[in-house]
Structure formats: C-alpha cells, structure tokens
Design an enzyme around this catalytic site. Structure first.
Site, PDB file in Angstrom:
ATOM      1  N   LEU A 132       0.832  -1.205   0.000  1.00  6.35           N
ATOM      2  CA  LEU A 132       0.000   0.000   0.000  1.00  6.35           C
ATOM      3  C   LEU A 132       0.872   1.263   0.000  1.00  6.35           C
ATOM      4  O   LEU A 132       0.685   2.166  -0.805  1.00  6.35           O
ATOM      5  CB  LEU A 132      -0.899  -0.023   1.247  1.00  6.35           C
ATOM      6  CG  LEU A 132      -1.864   1.136   1.458  1.00  6.35           C
ATOM      7  CD1 LEU A 132      -2.966   1.118   0.406  1.00  6.35           C
ATOM      8  CD2 LEU A 132      -2.517   1.054   2.855  1.00  6.35           C
ATOM      9  N   GLU A 134       3.750   4.169  -0.245  1.00  2.00           N
ATOM     10  CA  GLU A 134       4.659   4.655  -1.291  1.00  2.00           C
ATOM     11  C   GLU A 134       5.586   5.701  -0.681  1.00  2.00           C
ATOM     12  O   GLU A 134       5.288   6.239   0.397  1.00  2.00           O
ATOM     13  CB  GLU A 134       3.849   5.304  -2.423  1.00  2.00           C
ATOM     14  CG  GLU A 134       2.952   4.311  -3.136  1.00  2.00           C
ATOM     15  CD  GLU A 134       2.177   4.933  -4.290  1.00  2.00           C
ATOM     16  OE1 GLU A 134       2.417   6.117  -4.632  1.00  2.00           O
ATOM     17  OE2 GLU A 134       1.322   4.208  -4.835  1.00  2.00           O
ATOM     18  N   PRO A 135       6.686   6.024  -1.381  1.00  2.00           N
ATOM     19  CA  PRO A 135       7.600   7.026  -0.816  1.00  2.00           C
ATOM     20  C   PRO A 135       6.890   8.324  -0.429  1.00  2.00           C
ATOM     21  O   PRO A 135       7.212   8.926   0.593  1.00  2.00           O
ATOM     22  CB  PRO A 135       8.616   7.247  -1.946  1.00  2.00           C
ATOM     23  CG  PRO A 135       8.602   5.953  -2.713  1.00  2.00           C
ATOM     24  CD  PRO A 135       7.199   5.435  -2.630  1.00  2.00           C
ATOM     25  N   ARG A 248      -5.641  -4.436  12.633  1.00  4.26           N
ATOM     26  CA  ARG A 248      -5.130  -3.363  13.490  1.00  4.26           C
ATOM     27  C   ARG A 248      -5.113  -3.773  14.963  1.00  4.26           C
ATOM     28  O   ARG A 248      -4.143  -3.519  15.676  1.00  4.26           O
ATOM     29  CB  ARG A 248      -5.965  -2.098  13.292  1.00  4.26           C
ATOM     30  CG  ARG A 248      -5.424  -0.909  14.073  1.00  4.26           C
ATOM     31  CD  ARG A 248      -6.050   0.394  13.621  1.00  4.26           C
ATOM     32  NE  ARG A 248      -5.597   0.776  12.289  1.00  4.26           N
ATOM     33  CZ  ARG A 248      -6.410   1.131  11.284  1.00  4.26           C
ATOM     34  NH1 ARG A 248      -7.700   1.141  11.455  1.00  4.26           N
ATOM     35  NH2 ARG A 248      -5.912   1.454  10.111  1.00  4.26           N
ATOM     36  N   ARG A 273      18.898  -9.813  41.086  1.00  3.02           N
ATOM     37  CA  ARG A 273      20.057  -8.914  41.132  1.00  3.02           C
ATOM     38  C   ARG A 273      20.249  -8.353  42.546  1.00  3.02           C
ATOM     39  O   ARG A 273      19.367  -7.671  43.083  1.00  3.02           O
ATOM     40  CB  ARG A 273      19.838  -7.753  40.146  1.00  3.02           C
ATOM     41  CG  ARG A 273      20.911  -6.697  40.145  1.00  3.02           C
ATOM     42  CD  ARG A 273      22.235  -7.253  39.700  1.00  3.02           C
ATOM     43  NE  ARG A 273      23.196  -6.198  39.425  1.00  3.02           N
ATOM     44  CZ  ARG A 273      24.500  -6.424  39.321  1.00  3.02           C
ATOM     45  NH1 ARG A 273      24.994  -7.649  39.479  1.00  3.02           N
ATOM     46  NH2 ARG A 273      25.318  -5.429  39.051  1.00  3.02           N
ATOM     47  N   GLN A 284      11.686   0.344  46.865  1.00  2.00           N
ATOM     48  CA  GLN A 284      10.341   0.817  46.504  1.00  2.00           C
ATOM     49  C   GLN A 284      10.309   1.493  45.139  1.00  2.00           C
ATOM     50  O   GLN A 284       9.304   1.426  44.432  1.00  2.00           O
ATOM     51  CB  GLN A 284       9.809   1.758  47.578  1.00  2.00           C
ATOM     52  CG  GLN A 284       9.433   0.995  48.852  1.00  2.00           C
ATOM     53  CD  GLN A 284       8.760   1.880  49.869  1.00  2.00           C
ATOM     54  OE1 GLN A 284       8.953   3.087  49.900  1.00  2.00           O
ATOM     55  NE2 GLN A 284       7.962   1.282  50.732  1.00  2.00           N
ATOM     56  N   GLY A 345      23.444  -2.248  32.392  1.00  2.43           N
ATOM     57  CA  GLY A 345      24.277  -2.425  31.194  1.00  2.43           C
ATOM     58  C   GLY A 345      23.868  -3.637  30.377  1.00  2.43           C
ATOM     59  O   GLY A 345      23.895  -3.609  29.136  1.00  2.43           O
ATOM     60  N   GLU A 368       0.735   0.603  10.142  1.00  2.57           N
ATOM     61  CA  GLU A 368      -0.725   0.417  10.237  1.00  2.57           C
ATOM     62  C   GLU A 368      -1.398   1.581  10.973  1.00  2.57           C
ATOM     63  O   GLU A 368      -2.293   1.400  11.782  1.00  2.57           O
ATOM     64  CB  GLU A 368      -1.079  -0.940  10.856  1.00  2.57           C
ATOM     65  CG  GLU A 368      -0.629  -2.086   9.961  1.00  2.57           C
ATOM     66  CD  GLU A 368      -1.219  -3.429  10.310  1.00  2.57           C
ATOM     67  OE1 GLU A 368      -2.386  -3.480  10.727  1.00  2.57           O
ATOM     68  OE2 GLU A 368      -0.498  -4.413  10.162  1.00  2.57           O
ATOM     69  N   GLY A 369      -0.888   2.769  10.695  1.00  5.04           N
ATOM     70  CA  GLY A 369      -1.423   3.987  11.297  1.00  5.04           C
ATOM     71  C   GLY A 369      -0.610   4.386  12.515  1.00  5.04           C
ATOM     72  O   GLY A 369      -0.712   3.760  13.571  1.00  5.04           O
TER      73      GLY A 369
HETATM   74  C1  LIG Z   1       8.835  -1.927   9.710  1.00  2.83           C
HETATM   75  C2  LIG Z   1       7.771  -1.409   8.810  1.00  2.83           C
HETATM   76  C3  LIG Z   1       6.991  -2.308   8.084  1.00  2.83           C
HETATM   77  C4  LIG Z   1       6.007  -1.837   7.204  1.00  2.83           C
HETATM   78  N1  LIG Z   1       5.298  -2.730   6.442  1.00  2.83           N
HETATM   79  C5  LIG Z   1       4.425  -2.262   5.502  1.00  2.83           C
HETATM   80  C6  LIG Z   1       3.745  -3.165   4.610  1.00  2.83           C
HETATM   81  O1  LIG Z   1       3.905  -4.387   4.681  1.00  2.83           O
HETATM   82  N2  LIG Z   1       2.946  -2.637   3.653  1.00  2.83           N
HETATM   83  C7  LIG Z   1       2.733  -1.296   3.516  1.00  2.83           C
HETATM   84  O2  LIG Z   1       1.995  -0.891   2.622  1.00  2.83           O
HETATM   85  N3  LIG Z   1       3.356  -0.408   4.358  1.00  2.83           N
HETATM   86  C8  LIG Z   1       4.187  -0.870   5.331  1.00  2.83           C
HETATM   87  N4  LIG Z   1       4.839   0.021   6.182  1.00  2.83           N
HETATM   88  C9  LIG Z   1       4.643   1.444   5.969  1.00  2.83           C
HETATM   89  C10 LIG Z   1       3.887   2.122   7.101  1.00  2.83           C
HETATM   90  O3  LIG Z   1       2.530   1.817   7.023  1.00  2.83           O
HETATM   91  C11 LIG Z   1       4.201   3.605   6.996  1.00  2.83           C
HETATM   92  O4  LIG Z   1       5.546   3.762   7.413  1.00  2.83           O
HETATM   93  C12 LIG Z   1       3.269   4.448   7.849  1.00  2.83           C
HETATM   94  O5  LIG Z   1       2.000   4.472   7.287  1.00  2.83           O
HETATM   95  C13 LIG Z   1       3.795   5.876   7.991  1.00  2.83           C
HETATM   96  O6  LIG Z   1       4.070   6.401   6.739  1.00  2.83           O
HETATM   97  P1  LIG Z   1       5.480   7.133   6.473  1.00  2.83           P
HETATM   98  O7  LIG Z   1       6.570   6.216   6.892  1.00  2.83           O
HETATM   99  O8  LIG Z   1       5.478   7.614   5.074  1.00  2.83           O
HETATM  100  O9  LIG Z   1       5.479   8.328   7.473  1.00  2.83           O
HETATM  101  P2  LIG Z   1       4.723   9.748   7.280  1.00  2.83           P
HETATM  102  O10 LIG Z   1       3.407   9.540   6.649  1.00  2.83           O
HETATM  103  O11 LIG Z   1       5.690  10.686   6.642  1.00  2.83           O
HETATM  104  O12 LIG Z   1       4.490  10.156   8.804  1.00  2.83           O
HETATM  105  C14 LIG Z   1       5.582  10.538   9.634  1.00  2.83           C
HETATM  106  C15 LIG Z   1       5.059  10.827  11.009  1.00  2.83           C
HETATM  107  O13 LIG Z   1       4.164  11.909  10.956  1.00  2.83           O
HETATM  108  C16 LIG Z   1       3.258  11.814  12.033  1.00  2.83           C
HETATM  109  N5  LIG Z   1       1.915  12.014  11.480  1.00  2.83           N
HETATM  110  C17 LIG Z   1       1.291  11.317  10.500  1.00  2.83           C
HETATM  111  N6  LIG Z   1       0.071  11.807  10.267  1.00  2.83           N
HETATM  112  C18 LIG Z   1      -0.098  12.853  11.130  1.00  2.83           C
HETATM  113  C19 LIG Z   1      -1.132  13.778  11.371  1.00  2.83           C
HETATM  114  N7  LIG Z   1      -2.272  13.724  10.670  1.00  2.83           N
HETATM  115  N8  LIG Z   1      -0.949  14.728  12.316  1.00  2.83           N
HETATM  116  C20 LIG Z   1       0.197  14.804  13.016  1.00  2.83           C
HETATM  117  N9  LIG Z   1       1.224  13.927  12.846  1.00  2.83           N
HETATM  118  C21 LIG Z   1       1.077  12.985  11.909  1.00  2.83           C
HETATM  119  C22 LIG Z   1       3.438  10.431  12.656  1.00  2.83           C
HETATM  120  O14 LIG Z   1       4.178  10.555  13.860  1.00  2.83           O
HETATM  121  C23 LIG Z   1       4.242   9.691  11.633  1.00  2.83           C
HETATM  122  O15 LIG Z   1       5.072   8.693  12.209  1.00  2.83           O
HETATM  123  C24 LIG Z   1       5.797  -0.455   7.088  1.00  2.83           C
HETATM  124  C25 LIG Z   1       6.568   0.443   7.849  1.00  2.83           C
HETATM  125  C26 LIG Z   1       7.532  -0.017   8.694  1.00  2.83           C
HETATM  126  C27 LIG Z   1       8.353   0.973   9.481  1.00  2.83           C
END
Ligand SMILES: Cc1cc2nc3c(=O)[nH]c(=O)nc-3n(C[C@H](O)[C@H](O)[C@H](O)COP(=O)(O)OP(=O)(O)OC[C@H]3O[C@@H](n4cnc5c(N)ncnc54)[C@H](O)[C@@H]3O)c2cc1C
Length: 391
Positions: A132, A134-135, A248, A273, A284, A345, A368-369
């Site tokens: 799902l 993309e960069p 989710r 430990r 405590q 450590g 996943e959000g």
């Molecule tokens: C280990 C790993 C496995 C993954 N596996 C998959 C996969 O199998 N398939 C797939 O499709 N994707 C996958 N992903 C992608 C993942 O779903 C995305 O990284 C995620 O949705 C965040 O997108 P982004 O990395 O582009 O960050 P960005 O969208 O650039 O977000 C960066 C940060 O901005 C903040 N942010 C986001 N929205 C808001 C908002 N509305 N308001 C304020 N702050 C906000 C959050 O803190 C977020 O972390 C994976 C990611 C990781 C790290």
C-alpha cells in the site's frame, strides 16, 4: 506461559483459552528466540513451520480454502500474535504478514483467487505481502500515485511501493494502485500480483532495527490480467481499510506480547540482582516501576481484547481498535524501556532479550497507522457521535 490469568476474562471462549495454551507449548518447543543473520531464510522457515503446524489456518478466512473458519476470528489472531511475540518477534511477523498479505483475498477475492492462493498461504507454501505505502504516500494513503491503466484485458502498473514487509521473499503482492481519474481515496483498486510477473522488480532491500524482509518495489509496465483485480474497480481504498481493520487490533496484541515478555524478564532480574545488601526488587522505586509496567499491560490488554471481542460480535470497532493500537504500542514501548533500565548495562547488550524487545517494539508505533493517526481516528469518532446541534 507466564501469567495466563487474563485468559479467564469473559472476552474469551474456551476454544481461545485452549488455542493460547497449545500455541505457547508448541512455540516453547519449536520456535527459536534468536535467528541467524539470514532473515529471509529464517522467515521462510517460520512460515513453513507455522503452516505445517496448522497455525496459519487462523490467518485466512474460508474453510474451503484452508481457513479454520469462514470469517477470521479476531480474538484468535490476537492471542496467536501475543503468544508468538512473547517468544520471538520474527515468528509474530511471519504469522501476521500471511494474514495481512492475504486479507484482501479472504475478504474480497473471487473463488478462483481464493483457491489459487489462500490454501497455499494457510499451509505455509506461499508467502504473502501487502503493498500500500509509497515514498510520498504513507500516513496519507490517498496521495498514492502508483497507476494501473486499463489496456484491453490487462492493467498496466507503473510506479513504486515502499516499506513492503516480505518484499523480496513474497510469492505474491496485493498491490493498491490508482485506476481512475477520481482524486484522493476514490479511484484506487487492488490487484493480486505474483512476484514473478514481468515488470515487477525489487528496487531496494531495506534494513531496519528489528530485521525482517522489507523492500521497495518498482512496477515498470507490469501487465496484470483484469481477472487479478481484487473487488470492483475503484474499491481499493475500502479494501485496504477493511483489511487493516481486521488486523489493526492484532498489532496491539503483538505489542502486548512484547510487553509481557519484558515484564517477565524485568521481574526475574529485579528479584535476582543483588545490590546494597538486598535485591533490586526490594527497593520501593523498583516496585513502583514494576507496578506501572503491570498496570499498563492490563489496561492495554483490556482495550485490546474488548476491541477483538466486539469485532467478533460483528460490531463496528473503528474507535476501539484505534484506542487499543495506540495504547498497547505506546505502553509496550514504556514497559520495555523500563525493563532495559532494570537490567542496567546488560539491557543494552546486542541480542539480550530486552535489547531485542527494545528494537522490536519501535515500528509498531508507526505502521498500520502511526499513533497520531489513531488519535485523529478516535477524536473523529467521538465528534461524529455528538448530536447535531439544533439550528
Ligand atoms: C517496519 C515497517 C513495516 C512496514 N510494512 C508495511 C507493509 O507491509 N505494507 C505497507 O503498505 N506499508 C508498510 N509500512 C509502511 C507504514 O505503514 C508507513 O511507514 C506508515 O504508514 C507511515 O508512513 P510514512 O513512513 O510515510 O510516514 P509519514 O506519513 O511521513 O508520517 C511521519 C510521522 O508523521 C506523524 N503524522 C502522521 N500523520 C499525522 C497527522 N495527521 N498529524 C500529526 N502527525 C502525523 C506520525 O508521527 C508519523 O510517524 C511499514 C513500515 C515499517 C516501518
């Protein structure tokens, strides 16, 4: 299994209790905590092991296609992820991705798509992936630009996907791409793309702090028959969100598994430990830390299994799943950090159990959000439920 009292909670049925106990015994015997450097080989082996032992049947829906039930049982997948995460992060990953990667087929696939792939996913003979992100479209899924253009009885895919778990070892990818002119989340569709389809290449393998197969994919005039579209054209966003909706809550469960393991490790260390003529647990300050860790875990577990239980009753859980995912992942991060601190450590030595947990948990607060996205979902649902003010 350490503390299993939560299994007595009314959210579960006896079959869930039996499942968790049997899986824990199986994992203790068969799952190695540490895998070698070859993460691809380790993941392939885990998928096969989980399939042969029958656990993957819980990750797919459809008894005719290898599933243990027609509709995925949320409590079952949560308990499985929690137990596996407590044993080994990669085992949890292998299980979860079979479910997430094939979820769109379980939910929206044709009989032909289901019979070609689901049985193999459930038996561990095919590895699934969900493509799902993309960069330039992560949290903002609707900004997706990967395009699928209709050309006769084929779609032609062009573009990129990134952060794709199982990228590089998957046998097929469920790919979301833009098929229409409609802006934003409208005009997206889902496709089943076998890994050997010409035009699909692995552009880059990505290494992350908790190693697992992860890649950036490139689609260059990649031709996919119309029969491999999942669901109707333009339904891609709904399909992606419905799939994520199933899984989710299970991310919260995985976080719980990591947190419980951290608490077990922390308790053991604190009682063993010795320092200043007593044990670390006699202080405590340590007791306060342990109390916070245990209470946080129970609170997160209650939210997680409430969401899973509600979902299995057919109720809408948008808000509850978001609360569970946010609370469990954030709590687990704090609990694990607390465990690292208790170990001093030793807690930062490579491949020590708490050091591994410290790396494993981090990405769960992002994928996943991200937590911020869950906050927005919760607030949106709260505000939506308010009565409309009289004019
Ligand atoms: C280990 C790993 C496995 C993954 N596996 C998959 C996969 O199998 N398939 C797939 O499709 N994707 C996958 N992903 C992608 C993942 O779903 C995305 O990284 C995620 O949705 C965040 O997108 P982004 O990395 O582009 O960050 P960005 O969208 O650039 O977000 C960066 C940060 O901005 C903040 N942010 C986001 N929205 C808001 C908002 N509305 N308001 C304020 N702050 C906000 C959050 O803190 C977020 O972390 C994976 C990611 C990781 C790290």
């Amino acid at each position: 299994m350490a503390d299993t009292t939560y299994l007595d909670w009314p959210f579960f049925e006896d079959r869930h209790r039996a499942l968790a106990t049997q899986l824990d015994a199986w994992a203790t015997e068969h799952i190695a905590e540490v895998h070698g450097r070859d993460v691809d080989a380790a993941c392939r082996a885990l998928v096969r092991q989980l399939g042969e032992a029958g656990w993957l049947g819980h990750a797919v829906g459809g008894q005719a296609h290898g599933g243990h039930q027609d509709v995925i049982d949320t409590r079952a997948i949560c308990l499985i992820r929690e137990v596996l995460a407590r044993h080994a992060g990669l085992a949890d990953f292998a299980f979860a991705m079979q479910g997430l990667g094939s979820g769109a087929i379980s939910l929206f696939g044709t009989d032909a798509q289901k019979s070609e792939w689901l049985t193999r996913v459930a038996s561990g003979n095919a590895i699934a992936a969900f493509a799902l992100s993309e960069p330039d479209a992560g949290s903002d899924v609707a900004a997706m630009s990967c395009a699928a253009t209709l050309d006769g009885d084929h779609y032609v895919l062009n573009g990129e996907k990134t952060w794709i778990s199982n990228g590089g070892i998957a046998d097929f990818y469920v790919v979301f791409a833009r098929t229409g002119d409609a802006p934003g989340s409208r005009g997206l569709s889902a496709f089943l793309v076998p890994a050997d389809t010409p035009g699909l290449t692995i552009a880059e393998r990505i290494e992350v702090i908790a190693p697992h197969p992860l890649a950036r994919l490139r689609f260059d005039r990649c031709r996919v028959p119309v029969s491999q579209r999942i669901g109707a054209s333009g339904q891609g966003f709904k399909i992606a969100m419905s799939t994520l909706d199933v899984f989710r809550t299970s991310v919260a469960a995985a976080a719980l598994g990591f947190a419980r393991r951290a608490l077990d490790e922390g308790l053991q260390r604190a009682t063993q430990r010795r320092m200043f003529n007593q044990t670390l647990a006699d202080f405590q300050l340590t007791q306060a830390k342990l109390a916070d860790m245990a209470t946080g875990i129970d609170a997160a577990a209650l939210l997680t299994y409430r969401a899973a239980w509600m979902r299995d009753r057919g109720q809408k859980v948008t808000k509850e799943a978001a609360m569970a995912k946010m609370t469990a992942t954030e709590t687990a991060q704090r609990v694990i950090d607390g465990a690292v601190q208790l170990f001093g450590g030793l807690g930062v030595v490579s491949d020590h159990p708490v050091e591994r947990l410290y790396r494993e948990i981090r990405a769960l607060r992002i994928y996943e959000g991200a937590t911020e996205v869950q906050q927005l979902i919760i607030a949106r649902e709260l505000l939506r439920a308010l009565p409309t003010p009289a004019a």
